[in-house]
Design a protein around this motif. Structure first.
Motif, PDB file in Angstrom:
ATOM      1  N   VAL A 294       0.827  -1.223   0.000  1.00 16.06           N
ATOM      2  CA  VAL A 294       0.000   0.000   0.000  1.00 16.06           C
ATOM      3  C   VAL A 294       0.860   1.271   0.000  1.00 16.06           C
ATOM      4  O   VAL A 294       0.569   2.211  -0.753  1.00 16.06           O
ATOM      5  CB  VAL A 294      -1.027  -0.026   1.159  1.00 16.06           C
ATOM      6  N   PRO A 295       1.948   1.325   0.787  1.00 21.00           N
ATOM      7  CA  PRO A 295       2.784   2.536   0.716  1.00 21.00           C
ATOM      8  C   PRO A 295       3.347   2.788  -0.683  1.00 21.00           C
ATOM      9  O   PRO A 295       3.490   3.939  -1.094  1.00 21.00           O
ATOM     10  CB  PRO A 295       3.915   2.244   1.716  1.00 21.00           C
ATOM     11  N   ASN A 296       3.641   1.711  -1.425  1.00 23.26           N
ATOM     12  CA  ASN A 296       4.122   1.883  -2.806  1.00 23.26           C
ATOM     13  C   ASN A 296       3.036   2.500  -3.680  1.00 23.26           C
ATOM     14  O   ASN A 296       3.303   3.425  -4.452  1.00 23.26           O
ATOM     15  CB  ASN A 296       4.541   0.542  -3.404  1.00 23.26           C
ATOM     16  N   ILE A 297       1.825   1.974  -3.550  1.00 24.76           N
ATOM     17  CA  ILE A 297       0.707   2.526  -4.331  1.00 24.76           C
ATOM     18  C   ILE A 297       0.477   3.984  -3.930  1.00 24.76           C
ATOM     19  O   ILE A 297       0.292   4.865  -4.775  1.00 24.76           O
ATOM     20  CB  ILE A 297      -0.586   1.703  -4.094  1.00 24.76           C
ATOM     21  N   THR A 330      19.737   0.536  -7.293  1.00 27.10           N
ATOM     22  CA  THR A 330      20.534   0.573  -6.067  1.00 27.10           C
ATOM     23  C   THR A 330      20.358  -0.719  -5.269  1.00 27.10           C
ATOM     24  O   THR A 330      21.222  -1.099  -4.506  1.00 27.10           O
ATOM     25  CB  THR A 330      20.164   1.775  -5.176  1.00 27.10           C
ATOM     26  N   GLY A 331      19.258  -1.385  -5.474  1.00 23.55           N
ATOM     27  CA  GLY A 331      19.052  -2.646  -4.759  1.00 23.55           C
ATOM     28  C   GLY A 331      19.333  -3.846  -5.630  1.00 23.55           C
ATOM     29  O   GLY A 331      19.048  -4.980  -5.256  1.00 23.55           O
ATOM     30  N   PHE A 342      15.133   4.172   3.455  1.00 20.20           N
ATOM     31  CA  PHE A 342      14.431   5.042   2.513  1.00 20.20           C
ATOM     32  C   PHE A 342      14.291   4.443   1.115  1.00 20.20           C
ATOM     33  O   PHE A 342      13.942   5.147   0.178  1.00 20.20           O
ATOM     34  CB  PHE A 342      15.152   6.396   2.435  1.00 20.20           C
ATOM     35  N   THR A 343      14.604   3.157   0.982  1.00 29.54           N
ATOM     36  CA  THR A 343      14.469   2.559  -0.344  1.00 29.54           C
ATOM     37  C   THR A 343      12.988   2.437  -0.706  1.00 29.54           C
ATOM     38  O   THR A 343      12.159   2.101   0.138  1.00 29.54           O
ATOM     39  CB  THR A 343      15.183   1.200  -0.406  1.00 29.54           C
ATOM     40  N   LEU A 344      12.671   2.757  -1.960  1.00 28.32           N
ATOM     41  CA  LEU A 344      11.268   2.737  -2.377  1.00 28.32           C
ATOM     42  C   LEU A 344      10.761   1.304  -2.522  1.00 28.32           C
ATOM     43  O   LEU A 344       9.647   0.975  -2.116  1.00 28.32           O
ATOM     44  CB  LEU A 344      11.120   3.496  -3.705  1.00 28.32           C
ATOM     45  N   ILE A 345      11.598   0.465  -3.120  1.00 27.97           N
ATOM     46  CA  ILE A 345      11.161  -0.910  -3.374  1.00 27.97           C
ATOM     47  C   ILE A 345      11.888  -1.850  -2.407  1.00 27.97           C
ATOM     48  O   ILE A 345      13.104  -2.045  -2.507  1.00 27.97           O
ATOM     49  CB  ILE A 345      11.452  -1.312  -4.838  1.00 27.97           C
ATOM     50  N   GLN A 363      13.503  -1.525  10.638  1.00 33.28           N
ATOM     51  CA  GLN A 363      13.821  -0.608   9.543  1.00 33.28           C
ATOM     52  C   GLN A 363      12.773  -0.712   8.435  1.00 33.28           C
ATOM     53  O   GLN A 363      12.402   0.280   7.819  1.00 33.28           O
ATOM     54  CB  GLN A 363      15.195  -0.941   8.966  1.00 33.28           C
ATOM     55  N   PHE A 364      12.308  -1.953   8.229  1.00 38.69           N
ATOM     56  CA  PHE A 364      11.258  -2.177   7.236  1.00 38.69           C
ATOM     57  C   PHE A 364       9.981  -1.416   7.625  1.00 38.69           C
ATOM     58  O   PHE A 364       9.369  -0.733   6.799  1.00 38.69           O
ATOM     59  CB  PHE A 364      10.983  -3.683   7.119  1.00 38.69           C
TER      60      PHE A 364
END
Lengths: 410, 299
Positions: A294-297, A330-331, A342-345, A363-364
Motif C-alpha cells: 500500500v505505501p508503494n501505491i 541501487t538494490g 528510505f528505499t522505495l522498493i 527498519q522495514f
C-alpha cells in the motif's frame, strides 16, 4: 458518495484496465509460476551471517587485491563503474590496508609477489590482477574502527563500492548452510511463517516492483481528466472543498489500485492451500503484502497527482519512473537481506531468510511508515496546488509541448 | 442589498494585458445580460464573479459575500461555462448526480433534484444515455441542470446558446427566464437576440471596459435618430459597408434595402430615419464609444 463515484470512474478508464492486465500478467508469470511446486529444505545454499572476523578478513583480502590491481568495481546509484585511483587516493587505501592488516607496505608487496598473477581487460584498459591467498587482520583492530576505515575507503572510491559498511555482511560474510541450518530454515518456513508468511514476503517482493510504478499512470490519467475534458471550471466552481475533493480522489485511487492486488492475494492463498493444505496461516498473505504494498501505491499515486497538478501527467510519469528505476538499480545487487530506511522498493526474493528479515524488521516498518507519511504530505501539497489553481492564481507549469517553459527558454 | 452582485472598480490583468478595466456594476435579482464582442472580457468577468479568477483590484460582493470568500461563493453560485463538457462515459443522470455530490448535496435530496431537473430540461427520456451520445442542445440543457442542481442564489451562464438551433435557443432562453424569477441570472453573450428576448437590464462590454449599462429600452432610446434605412443599388454595397455600419440588408430585385447606423445622417438617396432595434442600438453604442465596427462585420 463521491468516493464510490470516483472509484467507478477510475474502473471505467482504459488506463486502469491496462493496469489490471499488467498486474495480472506480472503475478502469473512471476510469483504464481515460481510457487507452483512445494518448497523443500534449502540444502546447498549459502546464508549471510554477522561474523566480524569473517567480514574483516574478507574485506581486507578483497581490498588488497583491488589495491594492487588498482581496479575497484563500484555501483554508484546502481550503475557499474570500474574505478582507478590516482596516487594520492591510493595512499589512502594503503593507510587503510596497513592499519587493517598490521603489515607494512613492503610486507604486503611481498604477499602480492607470491600471489597468482593474471591480466584482465575491461574493454578499455588492461589490468594486472592478483589472487592473494590470504592477508592477516591486525589483532588490535576493533570492529568499530574497521567500520570507520571502510567508510573512508568507500568515500575515497566515490561510493557504491563493496566496502560500503551497510553491505559488508552480504559481501564478505556468506557461509554455506549446514544441513541443520537448512532444516532450521525449513522449520522457520513451515512453523514460524506457517508457509504463507514466507510466501507473503516473496509475493510482496515481486508485486512491489509493479506497485511502485504502475499507479502513477492511473493517478496521472485521473488527475488530468478534468483538464483533458475541458471541465476544470465546472469542477472548480462546486462547493466541495479542495481538501475533501483531492483526498477523496486519492482514496478512490488507492482503493481501486489495491483491488487487483487483493484478488492476486486471494489467488495466491488458494494456490498455497492447494499445495500445502489448510494448516497454514490464512491471514499472512493478506496482512504483510498490504502493509508492504500500500505505501508503494500511495507514493506512486501521490507523485501522479502532485506532479500532474503542478506540471503534467507526462512529468509525473517521468519523475516516478526515475525514482523507481534508481530504487531498483541501487538494490540490484541484493535481492534479500537488509532493507534500507528510505528505499522505495523493498526486496526479499526468497521464501527463506526469515531471520535476516526479522533482523531488519524495524527498519522495514520505519520504511513503510515513512512512505505513508511522505505520500500524505505530497497529497496535502496537491490540495494546496489545486486550491491555488481553483482560485485562478496559478495555472500549472507546462514543461513540454507548444508554449511550454522549456521550449520558450530554448 | 443582500440579493445583489456589487462590483466596484474592478481591474484584472493577465500578465501585462489588462482584461478588465475599472468595472463597476450592480446586478439585481432577475435576468441581467452582459453583451459584448468576443474578447470583450465577458468570460473574465464571469469567472471572477464565480471565484475562478482573482481580480487585481476593486471590490466584489455576491449577495453580501466578498468574492475572496471562495467557498461561500461556490456554495451560492451555479456556473455554466462557455464550453460545457462532462465525462463522456458517464450517463446523463449519473453526471448530474456526480456534480450534485460535488456541490455537497445529500444523497436523498440529490436523487429528488436529479429527477425534477431532468424533467424540467426535457432529458428524462435520455437519462440512460451517455453524455457523449447527447446532441449539442441536450448537452447545454444538461449544463443548465447541473448549474442549478444545488439551487444557487446566483446563476452565471456564459454564451449558453452558441451553436444551438433556433428551437433549442428559444427553449433555452425560456428556461433561463423561468429560473430568473427567484435568483440572479447573469447571461453573457455576443448574440443580441438572446439579450433582447430575455433581459431587461444589460451592460455592454468591450476591451475590458463597461461601455454602457441600463435597461434595454434605454439603450434603444440612446440610438434614436441614428438608425436609417436606404435603398441602394447592389453594386454600391461593398463601398457602403466600408463607410457605414450596416446592420441589415434585404435584397429586392435591383435594389437592396439596408439598415444603417450612423451619427450624421448618411449622404445617400432615399434615406429614411427609422425606429432603432436592439441590434442597431448595440452597434451604435460600440460606435459611439470609439470601437471599430465598420467593414461589414457580422453581429
Amino acid at each position: 458518495m463521491i468516493f464510490f463515484k470516483d472509484c467507478k470512474r477510475i474502473a471505467r478508464s482504459m488506463t486502469y484496465l491496462i493496469y489490471c492486465v499488467i498486474v495480472a500478467l506480472f503475478f502469473f508469470t512471476q510469483y504464481f509460476s515460481d510457487c507452483r511446486t512445494e518448497v523443500g529444505p534449502p540444502f546447498g545454499e549459502t546464508k549471510a551471517v554477522e561474523d566480524h572476523d569473517l567480514i574483516m578478513s574478507g574485506a581486507a583480502l578483497s581490498l588488497a587485491e583491488d589495491y594492487f590491481a588498482n581496479l575497484y568495481i563500484c555501483y554508484p546509484f546502481g550503475f557499474y563503474k570500474s574505478v582507478t585511483l590516482n596516487e594520492k587516493k591510493q595512499e589512502v587505501i594503503e593507510d587503510a590496508l596497513t592499519e587493517m592488516t598490521g603489515l607494512s607496505m613492503e610486507e604486503l608487496t611481498k604477499l602480492r609477489d607470491n600471489a597468482e598473477h593474471y591480466t584482465s581487460y575491461d574493454g578499455l584498459h588492461e589490468y594486472n590482477g592478483y589472487i592473494i591467498d590470504s592477508v592477516p587482520v591486525s589483532s588490535s583492530l576493533t570492529y568499530d574502527r574497521f567500520l570507520e576505515i571502510m567508510k573512508k575507503v568507500n568515500k575515497t572510491l566515490g561510493g557504491g563500492s563493496s566496502y560500503k559498511p551497510d553491505d559488508l555482511i552480504f559481501k564478505f560474510s556468506q557461509v554455506p548452510m549446514t544441513k541443520e541450518e537448512a532444516l532450521e530454515e525449513y522449520d522457520n518456513f513451515t512453523n514460524k511463517d506457517r508457509v504463507t508468511g514466507a510466501l507473503a514476503r516473496l509475493f510482496s517482493d515481486y508485486t512491489g516492483i509493479d506497485a511502485a510504478i504502475l499507479p502513477v499512470f492511473v493517478a496521472a490519467a485521473l488527475t488530468s481528466e478534468d483538464r483533458r475534458r475541458r471541465m476544470s471550471d465546472l469542477v472548480y466552481s462546486r462547493k466541495i472543498s479542495s481538501f475533501r475533493l483531492v483526498f477523496t480522489r486519492y482514496a478512490a485511487l488507492i482503493t481501486a489500485m489495491f483491488l487487483p492486488l487483493l484478488i492476486t492475494m486471494i489467488i495466491a492463498q488458494i494456490q498455497a492451500v492447494s499445495i500445502y493444505g489448510s494448516n497454514i496461516s490464512m491471514t499472512a498473505l493478506f496482512t504483510l503484502p498490504s502493509f508492504w504494498l500500500v505505501p508503494n501505491i500511495m507514493e506512486a499515486a501521490a507523485v501522479g497527482m502532485l506532479f500532474t497538478e503542478l506540471f503534467s501527467g507526462g512529468t509525473a510519469v517521468i519523475v516516478q519512473f526515475l525514482s523507481w528505476f534508481l530504487s531498483l538499480l541501487t538494490g540490484s545487487g541484493q535481492l534479500y537481506g537488509k532493507i534500507r530506511s528510505f528505499t522505495l522498493i523493498c526486496r526479499h526474493n526468497t521464501v527463506f531468510g526469515r531471520d535476516i528479515f526479522m533482523t531488519y524488521h524495524s527498519q522495514f516498518v520505519f520504511n513503510r511508515i515513512f512512505y505513508i507519511v511522505f505520500s500524505l504530505a505530497m497529497v496535502t501539497l496537491t490540495v494546496f496546488v489545486y486550491e491555488t489553481k481553483r482560485r485562478g492564481a496559478f495555472n500549472g507549469i507546462r514543461l513540454f509541448g507548444k508554449g511550454s517553459l522549456l521550449r520558450r527558454k530554448a | 442589498m443582500n440579493d445583489c452582485i456589487i462590483i466596484k472598480n474592478v481591474d484584472k490583468f493577465y500578465g501585462k494585458k489588462q482584461a478588465l478595466s475599472d468595472i463597476s456594476l450592480t446586478i439585481e435579482k432577475g435576468m441581467f445580460g452582459l453583451l459584448g464582442r468576443n474578447g470583450a472580457g465577458k468570460t473574465t468577468l464571469m469567472k471572477t464573479l464565480a471565484a475562478l479568477h482573482k481580480k487585481n483590484s476593486g471590490e466584489i460582493t455576491v449577495c453580501g459575500v466578498p468574492v475572496e470568500n471562495a467557498s461561500e461563493i461556490r456554495a451560492m453560485t451555479g456556473y455554466l461555462p462557455q464550453e460545457f463538457s462532462m465525462y463522456p462515459n458517464m450517463r446523463t443522470d449519473e453526471a448530474l448526480d456526480y456534480l450534485g455530490a460535488l456541490s455537497g448535496m445529500p444523497s436523498k435530496l440529490r436523487k429528488e433534484r436529479v429527477e425534477s431537473l431532468l424533467k424540467r430540461v426535457n432529458l428524462t427520456e435520455h437519462r440512460r444515455k451517455k453524455v457523449k451520445e447527447l446532441s449539442g442542445g441536450m448537452k447545454r440543457r444538461l449544463g443548465i441542470a447541473q448549474a442549478i442542481i444545488h439551487d444557487p442564489k446566483v446563476l452565471i451562464v456564459d454564451e449558453p446558446t452558441a451553436g444551438l438551433d433556433p428551437e433549442e435557443r428559444i427553449r433555452f432562453r425560456n428556461l433561463l427566464c423561468e429560473l430568473a424569477e427567484d435568483r440572479i441570472v447573469l447571461l453573457s453573450t455576443h448574440i443580441v437576440g438572446d439579450v433582447e428576448a430575455t433581459c431587461e437590464k444589460i451592460a455592454v462590454m468591450d476591451s475590458g471596459r463597461i461601455l454602457w449599462k441600463g435597461t434595454v429600452s434605454e439603450l434603444i432610446e440612446n440610438a434614436r435618430g441614428h438608425v436609417y434605412t436606404a435603398n441602394v443599388e447592389k453594386r454600391f454595397l461593398p463601398q457602403l459597408k466600408k463607410e457605414y455600419i450596416v446592420t441589415g440588408m434585404l435584397a429586392q430585385n435591383d435594389y437592396t434595402t439596408v439598415r444603417i447606423v450612423s451619427d450624421p445622417e448618411p449622404d445617400l438617396p432615399n434615406t429614411v430615419q427609422t425606429e432603432p432595434d436592439l441590434e442597431g442600438a448595440y452597434m451604435y453604442c460600440l460606435h459611439s464609444s470609439g470601437c471599430d465596427v465598420t467593414g461589414g462585420e457580422d453581429i
